[in-house]
Design a protein around this motif. Structure first.
Motif, mmCIF file in Angstrom:
data_model
loop_
_atom_site.group_PDB
_atom_site.id
_atom_site.type_symbol
_atom_site.label_atom_id
_atom_site.label_comp_id
_atom_site.label_asym_id
_atom_site.label_seq_id
_atom_site.Cartn_x
_atom_site.Cartn_y
_atom_site.Cartn_z
ATOM 1 N N TYR A 111 0.854 -1.184 0.000
ATOM 2 C CA TYR A 111 0.000 0.000 0.000
ATOM 3 C C TYR A 111 0.888 1.232 0.000
ATOM 4 C CZ TYR A 111 -3.609 -3.143 1.893
ATOM 5 O OH TYR A 111 -4.501 -4.158 2.108
ATOM 6 N N SER A 112 0.512 2.237 -0.789
ATOM 7 C CA SER A 112 1.256 3.490 -0.760
ATOM 8 C C SER A 112 0.272 4.652 -0.893
ATOM 9 C CB SER A 112 2.275 3.538 -1.899
ATOM 10 O OG SER A 112 2.966 4.763 -1.867
ATOM 11 N N PRO A 113 0.047 5.438 0.133
ATOM 12 C CA PRO A 113 0.485 5.287 1.504
ATOM 13 C C PRO A 113 -0.190 4.082 2.174
ATOM 14 C CG PRO A 113 -0.712 7.359 1.201
ATOM 15 C CD PRO A 113 -0.720 6.641 -0.090
ATOM 16 N N ASP A 114 0.361 3.661 3.316
ATOM 17 C CA ASP A 114 -0.174 2.503 4.037
ATOM 18 C C ASP A 114 -1.636 2.713 4.408
ATOM 19 O OD1 ASP A 114 2.174 1.022 4.015
ATOM 20 O OD2 ASP A 114 2.905 1.954 5.862
ATOM 21 N N SER A 115 -2.373 1.601 4.452
ATOM 22 C CA SER A 115 -3.753 1.641 4.923
ATOM 23 C C SER A 115 -3.732 1.935 6.422
ATOM 24 C CB SER A 115 -4.441 0.304 4.652
ATOM 25 O OG SER A 115 -5.803 0.383 4.983
ATOM 26 N N ARG A 122 -3.486 4.837 7.687
ATOM 27 C CA ARG A 122 -2.524 5.941 7.865
ATOM 28 C C ARG A 122 -3.214 7.109 8.565
ATOM 29 N NH1 ARG A 122 2.412 7.509 4.694
ATOM 30 N NH2 ARG A 122 2.914 9.515 5.597
ATOM 31 N N PHE A 168 -3.300 11.864 7.045
ATOM 32 C CA PHE A 168 -3.305 11.587 5.610
ATOM 33 C C PHE A 168 -3.529 12.870 4.831
ATOM 34 C CE2 PHE A 168 -5.290 10.361 1.636
ATOM 35 C CZ PHE A 168 -4.598 9.219 1.254
ATOM 36 N N TYR A 190 -9.890 0.156 2.200
ATOM 37 C CA TYR A 190 -8.717 0.992 2.469
ATOM 38 C C TYR A 190 -9.162 2.069 3.436
ATOM 39 C CZ TYR A 190 -4.722 4.043 1.684
ATOM 40 O OH TYR A 190 -3.607 4.830 1.849
ATOM 41 N N PHE A 218 -8.077 5.493 6.008
ATOM 42 C CA PHE A 218 -7.104 6.537 6.329
ATOM 43 C C PHE A 218 -7.803 7.602 7.153
ATOM 44 C CE2 PHE A 218 -8.890 7.716 2.227
ATOM 45 C CZ PHE A 218 -9.167 9.069 2.358
#
Length: 158
Positions: free
Chosen positions: A46-50, A52, A55, A132, A134
């Motif tokens: 994941y980019s960015p990580d889930s 996060r 954000f 996902y 964030f």
């Protein structure tokens, strides 16, 4: 003359035998392909990580272990809280690309739930309830409520 006949016979024999030997060496058969794929795609990166926090990105990429496709995204996709302008979601090979086109609210946890829309390309195996998360704040809200119920007469917990 006898040597010439032998040379001619040798050339003729090589011309007939060698192609016959090489043409019957291997059988042409379709490859078996191995065992049937029964597992759904797996998100590797994941980019960015889930999940996060703080954000602020506009682009999200999620890489899977196999080629994926989206199926019936309009009915399956649920974004909470709803965005005024929905994100643009595309697939490129093994990668899911999400472009956020809306201004995100401050201190808010967002959930993008794909339902049953994500599938692998070869066997159509469904990755159910993939989501996902964030947060634009400094923590991810669990989106759950807990409570204790007490009897009004004796104040015992029910």
């Amino acid at each position: 003359m006898e040597i010439q006949i032998q040379k001619h016979f040798f050339k003729l024999a090589n011309g007939l035998i060698i192609p016959f030997v090489f043409s019957s060496c291997a059988q042409i058969v379709s490859p078996s392909g191995g065992p049937k794929d029964v597992s759904p795609p797996f998100a590797e990166k994941y980019s960015p990580d889930s999940a996060r926090v703080n954000f602020s990105a506009k682009d999200i990429t999620i890489s899977f272990d196999e080629f994926i496709q989206l199926s019936d995204l309009q009915k399956q996709l649920v974004i909470s809280p709803p965005m005024k302008t929905p994100p643009e979601i595309k697939v490129k090979g093994k990668t899911l690309l999400i472009e956020i086109r809306d201004t995100l609210q401050k201190n808010t946890t967002y959930s993008i739930n794909f339902g049953d829309a994500l599938r692998d390309i070869t066997e159509n195996n469904i990755l159910s309830n993939f989501r996902y998360l964030f947060s634009t704040g400094n923590h991810v809200d669990t989106l759950s409520v807990s409570e204790t119920v007490k009897d009004a007469v004796d104040m015992k917990i029910e």
